[in-house]
Structure formats: C-alpha cells, structure tokens
Design an enzyme around this catalytic site. Sequence first.
Site, PDB file in Angstrom:
ATOM      1  N   HIS A   1       0.830  -1.203   0.000  1.00  0.00           N
ATOM      2  CA  HIS A   1       0.000   0.000   0.000  1.00  0.00           C
ATOM      3  C   HIS A   1       0.868   1.259   0.000  1.00  0.00           C
ATOM      4  O   HIS A   1       0.586   2.220  -0.723  1.00  0.00           O
ATOM      5  CB  HIS A   1      -0.919   0.008   1.221  1.00  0.00           C
ATOM      6  CG  HIS A   1      -2.182  -0.761   1.033  1.00  0.00           C
ATOM      7  ND1 HIS A   1      -2.207  -2.123   0.815  1.00  0.00           N
ATOM      8  CD2 HIS A   1      -3.487  -0.354   1.019  1.00  0.00           C
ATOM      9  CE1 HIS A   1      -3.454  -2.528   0.686  1.00  0.00           C
ATOM     10  NE2 HIS A   1      -4.256  -1.479   0.803  1.00  0.00           N
TER      11      HIS A   1
ATOM     12  N   HIS B   1       1.661  -3.820   9.145  1.00  0.00           N
ATOM     13  CA  HIS B   1       3.020  -3.671   8.616  1.00  0.00           C
ATOM     14  C   HIS B   1       3.963  -3.198   9.710  1.00  0.00           C
ATOM     15  O   HIS B   1       3.573  -2.435  10.596  1.00  0.00           O
ATOM     16  CB  HIS B   1       3.060  -2.653   7.470  1.00  0.00           C
ATOM     17  CG  HIS B   1       2.737  -3.238   6.137  1.00  0.00           C
ATOM     18  ND1 HIS B   1       3.540  -4.168   5.516  1.00  0.00           N
ATOM     19  CD2 HIS B   1       1.699  -3.019   5.291  1.00  0.00           C
ATOM     20  CE1 HIS B   1       2.997  -4.505   4.348  1.00  0.00           C
ATOM     21  NE2 HIS B   1       1.891  -3.825   4.197  1.00  0.00           N
TER      22      HIS B   1
END
Length: 259
Positions: free
Chosen positions: A155, A204
């Site tokens: 992303h 993440h």
Amino acid sequence: MAYDMTARRRALRWIRSNVELRTLLVLAMVVGGVWAFAGLAEEVIEGDTTTLDEALLLMFRTPGDLSDPIGPGWVEVMGRDVTALGGVLVLSIFTFAVAGFFAIRRSWGTVVYLLGSVGGGILISHSAKLLFARPRPELVPHGVEVITSSFPSGHSMMAAVTYLTLGVLVARVMPSRALKVYILALAVLMTVLVGVSRVYLGVHWPTDVLAGWLAGAAWAMACFLGARWLSRRGAVEPEAAAVEEPAAPTGETGPPGRR
C-alpha cells in the site's frame, strides 16, 4: 597529472553546458532512494531492525491492551478509510482520472506514459513482496485483512508510486508555481497518510512502510526524469514554465474610474 586535470575540466565544462542542475538533483534523489532501500532491505533481512520495529509498532497500541489502537474508536475507522486510499481500486480510479485529464488536453503521449509509469511501479511493488517474503507482524492483531507478505509495504509503495508519479506529471504542466506546490504537497500528504495507517492498523512493520516510501519516491522521480527526456523529443507534453501569481493592486480604495 596535467592531462588528468585537463580532462576533469573538460568533463566539468561538458556537464555544466549539457546537464541542468535540477536534473542532477533529481537523479541524485533517485540514486539515493535506491541505495537507501537496498541498505534498509539488508538490515531487515539480517534482523537488525526488529527491536526498533517492535517499539514503534507498540507506540500505536493502548498500554495493557495490544488489541486496541491508540485513540477513540472513530480514529480506527478513519484509519481503515485512509488505508483504502492505497488499495488497487482507489489508485486505479485516480490513475484513470488523471489519464482522462491529459486525454482532454489531447496529450496522448502523456496518457500512455502515465499509464505505463504507474503500472510499471505497481508491478515492481508486487515483485518485491514476492522476493523478500517477510512475514506480517504478529505482535498485535491486524485491523484489516491481509493476504500478502510484508516487505515492502505494498500500500505504501503503490501509494508513493501512484500519487507521486501522478503529482509530478500533473505539476509539470501547471503554469502556476502555487499550483505546482499544492499538487505535489497533496501527493506527499496522501502517500504519508497511507503509510502511517498501515502501521496504525498493525498490518506492517514501520520499516516495511519506509521501504515502500523510498522505492516509490525513487520510481516517481525516475518517471519525472523520463518525462523531461521524452518532452524534449516531442513524445509527451512539454513542461510549463513556473510563473508567480500577480500581486493584487494596493493603495487604490475608491470606485473604478475615479482618481
């Protein structure tokens, strides 16, 4: 020795007369971004970033309850909304919207270059994830569903690739310096928000996001250099010269026509 000094002077004169300073600066940013990404990847593979990653990730969690991100519930909802800005669907919408902008201007070369630049960057992002195959964080629960590996953050990298590439391509054809700054600032803001949301939602490690930003920014700068090179050959729309906005007249307070 004298021959070496003469050769150096000739080389410097050639660079000054044939290479613009801005091109050199952007090229240095591209090289620096790639070098920093490679260095960070090496540190991640060797496990040297684990302690820092864990400490930063826990900063976004309520002490005593790792399942609860910091802040009220609506912040977590907003985090999910922001992270969607780095998804394939949203990025595709933005990409085709900007492609439509250039199509209306009948700049077909720029349309093709834009689609190729964004598509190429996204392909590199997916390839990098397959190459490194870093596991997702298991230290905290995930705020959204994830199915791919962790490094680099897809992303974050796709947001940097898309928003920054679109930003530099649109800004370069804007005649107003204020518009150039606004477009680039907005692109950077979108990129940063997407990356932070990935850490906030626990999907993440911070170094995943940093790597995505570095690689995506380097790609966007490389695309900017490519656009400059192609514009000189008439393949894409030329860059508009930046102009300052005219200052509003001052000192006149009476109605028009009266002095």
